[in-house]
Design an enzyme around this catalytic site. Sequence first.
Site, short mmCIF file in Angstrom:
data_model
loop_
_atom_site.label_atom_id
_atom_site.label_comp_id
_atom_site.label_asym_id
_atom_site.label_seq_id
_atom_site.Cartn_x
_atom_site.Cartn_y
_atom_site.Cartn_z
N LYS A 1 6.24 14.34 5.86
CA LYS A 1 4.80 14.36 5.67
C LYS A 1 4.09 14.82 6.94
O LYS A 1 4.39 14.36 8.03
CB LYS A 1 4.32 12.97 5.25
N GLY B 1 -2.28 2.04 3.68
CA GLY B 1 -1.31 2.01 2.59
C GLY B 1 -1.01 3.34 1.93
O GLY B 1 -0.37 3.38 0.88
N THR B 2 -1.43 4.44 2.54
CA THR B 2 -1.20 5.74 1.90
C THR B 2 0.29 6.07 1.76
O THR B 2 0.72 6.59 0.74
CB THR B 2 -1.89 6.87 2.68
N GLY B 3 1.08 5.77 2.79
CA GLY B 3 2.51 6.07 2.72
C GLY B 3 3.21 5.25 1.67
O GLY B 3 4.04 5.77 0.90
N CYS B 4 2.88 3.97 1.60
CA CYS B 4 3.46 3.10 0.56
C CYS B 4 3.10 3.61 -0.82
O CYS B 4 3.95 3.68 -1.73
CB CYS B 4 2.93 1.67 0.71
N THR C 1 -7.47 4.78 4.98
CA THR C 1 -6.18 5.32 4.54
C THR C 1 -5.08 4.26 4.62
O THR C 1 -3.90 4.58 4.69
CB THR C 1 -5.78 6.52 5.42
#
Length: 274
Positions: free
Chosen positions: A179, A212-215, A210
């Site tokens: 990413k 928690g975007t990766g989760c 933003t």
Amino acid sequence: MKKVLTIAGSDSCGGAGIQADLKAFSANGVYGMSVIAAITAQNTQGVFAVQDIDEEIIKAQIDAIFTDIEVDAVKIGMVSIASTINAISHKLQQYKAQRIVLDPVMISKSGYALLKPEAKSALIKNLVPYAYVITPNIPEALEILKEVGSKIKVIETVEQMEAGAKEIYKLGCKNVLLKGGHMEGEAVDVLYDGKELTYFHSERIPTKNTHGTGCTLSSAIAANLALGCSIKEAVSRAKQYITTAIEHSLDIGHGCGPTHHFYELYKKGGLLND
């Protein structure tokens, strides 16, 4: 209905971790289940404490799910210590788990170390090779590359992202989604499947919210894999979902607020008040 399991840490403010995973599963049309590997005390301003769950309880949770319910995909998030990682790896191999999405959570946005330094090698050795796709951001990718002695020291261009993805692929996973949100300019994610590179471009959204975007992204990928999508289609759908969730993120708390996991559902139900 397809069933997806998340193995991760709990986020007390509900924006990341287990809570975000379950919301993303529901929003993407699958039934969510959870194995809690750690409990965190956190909010929009940071992580303040972590309590790892005993490995025997982790294994018992996994047993409880797999001996009763068919699992169509697994998402692995925050797993901070080697004993936890080893227990999860053993159980997932025992049950021949499929479509494993590994989000190698290492450091929170506030700078809290969520993966102990001595656990990095365990993650690389005992989880990465069994992942259908691993979804590191650039700092996480660099930590993985550093751990294995790679010559890649910086990732500041798409070409360096390509090289990093190819190096991580050699660790045994089936796919790598590197990413690019930490780079300047347009946000570009690079998917490498061992043969082909695929690029996912998205507009950078001007918001601080933003959390928690990766989760959320990795969980949406797992959900779409469970629904039968190819890896490219699963990532594409997940990217569309997370982009909408960020566009309509929630300005709650005093720090980085969470994304809006159910924006489309609320919109259809006439529940929006913005």
